[in-house]
Design an enzyme around this catalytic site. Structure first.
Site, PDB file in Angstrom:
ATOM      1  NE  ARG A   1     -31.758  -1.045 -12.197  1.00  0.00           N
ATOM      2  CZ  ARG A   1     -32.329  -0.111 -11.421  1.00  0.00           C
ATOM      3  NH1 ARG A   1     -31.793   1.090 -11.333  1.00  0.00           N
ATOM      4  NH2 ARG A   1     -33.403  -0.391 -10.733  1.00  0.00           N
TER       5      ARG A   1
ATOM      6  CG  HIS B   1     -12.355 -27.316 -11.121  1.00  0.00           C
ATOM      7  ND1 HIS B   1     -13.079 -26.838 -12.192  1.00  0.00           N
ATOM      8  CD2 HIS B   1     -11.632 -26.271 -10.653  1.00  0.00           C
ATOM      9  CE1 HIS B   1     -12.795 -25.551 -12.371  1.00  0.00           C
ATOM     10  NE2 HIS B   1     -11.913 -25.186 -11.456  1.00  0.00           N
TER      11      HIS B   1
ATOM     12  CD  GLU C   1      -4.682 -21.189 -13.768  1.00  0.00           C
ATOM     13  OE1 GLU C   1      -4.899 -21.437 -14.972  1.00  0.00           O
ATOM     14  OE2 GLU C   1      -5.465 -21.508 -12.850  1.00  0.00           O
TER      15      GLU C   1
ATOM     16  NE  ARG D   1     -13.640 -16.644 -20.489  1.00  0.00           N
ATOM     17  CZ  ARG D   1     -13.872 -15.448 -19.977  1.00  0.00           C
ATOM     18  NH1 ARG D   1     -14.612 -14.580 -20.608  1.00  0.00           N
ATOM     19  NH2 ARG D   1     -13.344 -15.105 -18.823  1.00  0.00           N
TER      20      ARG D   1
ATOM     21  CG  HIS E   1      -8.886 -25.403 -14.907  1.00  0.00           C
ATOM     22  ND1 HIS E   1      -7.699 -25.224 -15.592  1.00  0.00           N
ATOM     23  CD2 HIS E   1      -8.972 -24.364 -14.037  1.00  0.00           C
ATOM     24  CE1 HIS E   1      -7.118 -24.120 -15.159  1.00  0.00           C
ATOM     25  NE2 HIS E   1      -7.861 -23.579 -14.207  1.00  0.00           N
TER      26      HIS E   1
ATOM     27  CE  LYS F   1     -15.820 -17.654 -17.433  1.00  0.00           C
ATOM     28  NZ  LYS F   1     -15.388 -19.074 -17.332  1.00  0.00           N
TER      29      LYS F   1
ATOM     30  CD  GLU G   1     -16.138 -21.340 -20.188  1.00  0.00           C
ATOM     31  OE1 GLU G   1     -15.698 -20.417 -19.486  1.00  0.00           O
ATOM     32  OE2 GLU G   1     -16.102 -22.524 -19.859  1.00  0.00           O
TER      33      GLU G   1
ATOM     34  CE  LYS H   1      -9.286 -15.103 -18.831  1.00  0.00           C
ATOM     35  NZ  LYS H   1      -9.554 -15.499 -17.465  1.00  0.00           N
TER      36      LYS H   1
ATOM     37  CG  ASN I   1     -12.345 -24.444 -18.264  1.00  0.00           C
ATOM     38  OD1 ASN I   1     -11.980 -23.563 -17.473  1.00  0.00           O
ATOM     39  ND2 ASN I   1     -13.551 -24.473 -18.789  1.00  0.00           N
TER      40      ASN I   1
ATOM     41  CG  HIS J   1      -7.210 -22.769  -8.934  1.00  0.00           C
ATOM     42  ND1 HIS J   1      -8.268 -23.564  -9.316  1.00  0.00           N
ATOM     43  CD2 HIS J   1      -6.797 -22.123 -10.047  1.00  0.00           C
ATOM     44  CE1 HIS J   1      -8.493 -23.386 -10.611  1.00  0.00           C
ATOM     45  NE2 HIS J   1      -7.617 -22.520 -11.079  1.00  0.00           N
TER      46      HIS J   1
HETATM   47  N1  LIG Z   1     -12.638 -14.521 -12.620  1.00  0.00           N
HETATM   48  C1  LIG Z   1     -11.878 -15.431 -13.199  1.00  0.00           C
HETATM   49  O1  LIG Z   1     -11.824 -15.531 -14.439  1.00  0.00           O
HETATM   50  C2  LIG Z   1     -11.048 -16.335 -12.354  1.00  0.00           C
HETATM   51  C3  LIG Z   1     -10.062 -17.131 -12.942  1.00  0.00           C
HETATM   52  C4  LIG Z   1      -9.276 -17.915 -12.118  1.00  0.00           C
HETATM   53  C5  LIG Z   1      -9.459 -17.888 -10.749  1.00  0.00           C
HETATM   54  N2  LIG Z   1     -10.433 -17.104 -10.199  1.00  0.00           N
HETATM   55  C6  LIG Z   1     -10.631 -17.041  -8.746  1.00  0.00           C
HETATM   56  O2  LIG Z   1      -9.459 -16.495  -8.174  1.00  0.00           O
HETATM   57  C7  LIG Z   1      -9.375 -16.927  -6.824  1.00  0.00           C
HETATM   58  C8  LIG Z   1      -7.943 -17.316  -6.518  1.00  0.00           C
HETATM   59  O3  LIG Z   1      -7.137 -16.181  -6.733  1.00  0.00           O
HETATM   60  P1  LIG Z   1      -5.686 -16.079  -6.066  1.00  0.00           P
HETATM   61  O4  LIG Z   1      -4.947 -17.326  -6.290  1.00  0.00           O
HETATM   62  O5  LIG Z   1      -5.133 -14.797  -6.544  1.00  0.00           O
HETATM   63  O6  LIG Z   1      -6.028 -16.086  -4.515  1.00  0.00           O
HETATM   64  P2  LIG Z   1      -6.224 -14.942  -3.412  1.00  0.00           P
HETATM   65  O7  LIG Z   1      -6.891 -13.750  -3.947  1.00  0.00           O
HETATM   66  O8  LIG Z   1      -6.860 -15.614  -2.247  1.00  0.00           O
HETATM   67  O9  LIG Z   1      -4.726 -14.570  -3.029  1.00  0.00           O
HETATM   68  C9  LIG Z   1      -3.904 -15.567  -2.452  1.00  0.00           C
HETATM   69  C10 LIG Z   1      -3.281 -15.054  -1.151  1.00  0.00           C
HETATM   70  O10 LIG Z   1      -2.249 -14.129  -1.469  1.00  0.00           O
HETATM   71  C11 LIG Z   1      -2.413 -12.931  -0.729  1.00  0.00           C
HETATM   72  N3  LIG Z   1      -1.835 -11.873  -1.569  1.00  0.00           N
HETATM   73  C12 LIG Z   1      -2.381 -11.358  -2.687  1.00  0.00           C
HETATM   74  N4  LIG Z   1      -1.514 -10.515  -3.267  1.00  0.00           N
HETATM   75  C13 LIG Z   1      -0.407 -10.480  -2.487  1.00  0.00           C
HETATM   76  C14 LIG Z   1       0.829  -9.799  -2.579  1.00  0.00           C
HETATM   77  N5  LIG Z   1       1.114  -9.023  -3.615  1.00  0.00           N
HETATM   78  N6  LIG Z   1       1.721  -9.989  -1.585  1.00  0.00           N
HETATM   79  C15 LIG Z   1       1.432 -10.835  -0.556  1.00  0.00           C
HETATM   80  N7  LIG Z   1       0.301 -11.519  -0.432  1.00  0.00           N
HETATM   81  C16 LIG Z   1      -0.617 -11.348  -1.393  1.00  0.00           C
HETATM   82  C17 LIG Z   1      -3.869 -12.841  -0.468  1.00  0.00           C
HETATM   83  O11 LIG Z   1      -4.144 -12.034   0.649  1.00  0.00           O
HETATM   84  C18 LIG Z   1      -4.244 -14.294  -0.247  1.00  0.00           C
HETATM   85  O12 LIG Z   1      -3.981 -14.659   1.070  1.00  0.00           O
HETATM   86  C19 LIG Z   1     -10.354 -18.070  -6.663  1.00  0.00           C
HETATM   87  O13 LIG Z   1     -11.468 -17.628  -5.927  1.00  0.00           O
HETATM   88  C20 LIG Z   1     -10.768 -18.387  -8.088  1.00  0.00           C
HETATM   89  O14 LIG Z   1     -12.102 -18.862  -8.179  1.00  0.00           O
HETATM   90  C21 LIG Z   1     -11.212 -16.331 -10.975  1.00  0.00           C
HETATM   91 ZN   LIG Z   2      -7.418 -21.833 -13.072  1.00  0.00          ZN
END
Ligand SMILES: NC(=O)c1ccc[n+]([C@@H]2O[C@H](COP(=O)([O-])OP(=O)(O)OC[C@H]3O[C@@H](n4cnc5c(N)ncnc54)[C@H](O)[C@@H]3O)[C@@H](O)[C@H]2O)c1
Ligand SMILES: [Zn+2]
Length: 380
Positions: free
Chosen positions: A130, A265, A194, A254, A261, A152, A250, A240, A258, A279
């Site tokens: 929990r 998207h 971003e 918030r 986005h 999130k 949101e 942020k 986007n 992305h």
């Molecule tokens: N929670 C939120 O508010 C929020 C906001 C934006 C995006 N997201 C989510 O985030 C995700 C995308 O995140 P991302 O772009 O970080 O992708 P990711 O976590 O897939 O990382 C991208 C790639 O980089 C590699 N990597 C990570 N750190 C590294 C490092 N220091 N050195 C070498 N390689 C490294 C990872 O293994 C992966 O292959 C999506 O699923 C998206 O939905 C969430």
């Molecule tokens: Zn984004």
């Protein structure tokens, strides 16, 4: 705009959420302080690090050593890299492994990785027993300025991305900017979209600063001797944090995060959420579209869209819809935009702009206007 950082001291940005307030600590080499910072917040807690294989190969040893040096019992859970790990299967795996390791309510989950690991580990922490405390240690630029902050968390469903999840604020975010030195250039660039977004949505001075200093942000402190990267991450996090503190769930403001986005998207979906279009690359395209669409609607006094596109193109991001790696058309994109649950009574919600740093939520956009805009972009 605050003056750029001039020292190597960590910067602390507070996310002001009352009893759930927490710090984002930003600086080069902070991973070494992971154990001491957790021990200070939660004396006696054990830790479970959740990470992916790629990050584990580069940074898990240092994270484990930092916990060990502070006398923290730690276990590590490693998932495959990539979006596919935001799944029910991997969520179950992480939860079972946390229970195997006898992680209790008083212990802590450490999410060491990009947004995928942060979302997955954060969600596991939200539901296990929990609710367990989570410390986010973002290792991508996107995660340092965006996904690790704001609470999130979640996984994907076959019905779509991020459809299963929870709001679960971390108790601490440690953004060690040196971890980005191992990030592939393409991922760094995508995350930069971003960063620029924060200037474009509400801080024109920051965007102007980025136009002049982006090369130092990319180079990082180790080679440039400046703290431009730390400064950019701190300003983006401050942006942020302010939005999250105003509107955690949101219901209003918030949504400004986007910017770019709604179009983005649709582009991501058209490319099948694949490596073809990351992305952040889709967001870069989407931001330019948001500015150009706003211009078309007569909202921009001057053509600032060109300035935005020039900057994003200078760093190597795609800025024209025709750079899309897949063929698509306006009808297909409009279908994807409509599926993105932003349609109310036949009107679309977009984040539009009245200038650089002047974004607003427009919930009454005529889909016909958007379609005509996309059609024009795709053909000319
Ligand atoms: N929670 C939120 O508010 C929020 C906001 C934006 C995006 N997201 C989510 O985030 C995700 C995308 O995140 P991302 O772009 O970080 O992708 P990711 O976590 O897939 O990382 C991208 C790639 O980089 C590699 N990597 C990570 N750190 C590294 C490092 N220091 N050195 C070498 N390689 C490294 C990872 O293994 C992966 O292959 C999506 O699923 C998206 O939905 C969430
Ligand atoms: Zn984004």
């Amino acid at each position: 705009m605050t003056a750029p950082l001039r020292t190597g001291e960590p910067t602390i940005v507070e996310v002001a959420l009352g009893a759930r307030a927490y710090d984002i600590v930003i600086g080069r080499g902070l991973l070494a302080e992971l154990g001491s910072r957790i021990a200070a917040l939660k004396p006696g807690a054990a830790a479970a690090i959740v990470t992916d294989e790629t990050v584990a190969a580069r940074h898990l040893g240092a994270a484990e050593a930092a916990l060990g040096a502070a006398g923290i019992r730690a276990t590590s859970i490693i998932v495959p890299p990539g979006e596919a790990s935001k799944s029910w299967e991997k969520l179950q795996h992480v939860c079972d492994r946390l229970l195997d390791a006898r992680i209790e309510r008083s212990d802590v989950v450490v999410a060491l990785g990009g947004g995928v690991v942060g979302d997955l580990a954060g969600f596991a922490a939200a539901i296990l027993r929990r609710g367990l405390d989570v410390v986010q240690v973002p290792t991508t630029l996107l995660a340092q300025v965006d996904s690790s902050v704001g609470g999130k968390t979640g996984i994907n469903s076959r019905h779509g991305k991020n459809l299963v999840g929870a709001f679960h604020q971390p108790i601490l975010v440690i953004a060690d900017t040196a971890l980005l030195d191992t990030l592939p250039a393409r991922d760094f660039r995508a995350g930069y979209a971003e960063v620029a977004k924060f200037g474009l949505l509400g801080d024109a001075g920051f965007f102007t600063w980025l136009e002049a200093n982006w090369q130092d942000v990319f180079a990082g402190g180790s080679s440039s001797g400046s703290f431009a990267r730390e400064h950019a991450i701190a300003i983006a996090c401050r942006g942020k944090a302010a939005v999250v503190a105003r509107d955690e769930r949101e219901t209003g403001d918030r949504a400004l995060l986007n910017l770019g986005h709604t179009f983005g998207h649709a582009f991501e979906a058209a490319a099948g959420f694949s490596e073809k279009l990351l992305h952040g690359e889709a967001v870069a395209l989407g931001i330019v579209c948001a500015f150009e669409f706003s211009t078309r609607l007569g909202l921009l006094p001057t053509n600032e869209a060109g300035r935005v596109a020039d900057h994003l193109a200078a760093v190597g991001l795609p800025t024209h819809i025709r750079e899309m790696p897949v063929r698509t058309d306006a009808d297909a994109l409009m279908t994807l935009i409509a599926q993105d649950k932003k349609v109310k009574r036949g009107k679309l919600t977009f984040i539009l702009v009245r200038g650089i740093g002047k974004s607003f939520v427009a919930s009454d956009v005529d889909p016909g206007e958007a379609r005509a805009f996309l059609d024009q972009k795709l053909s000319g």
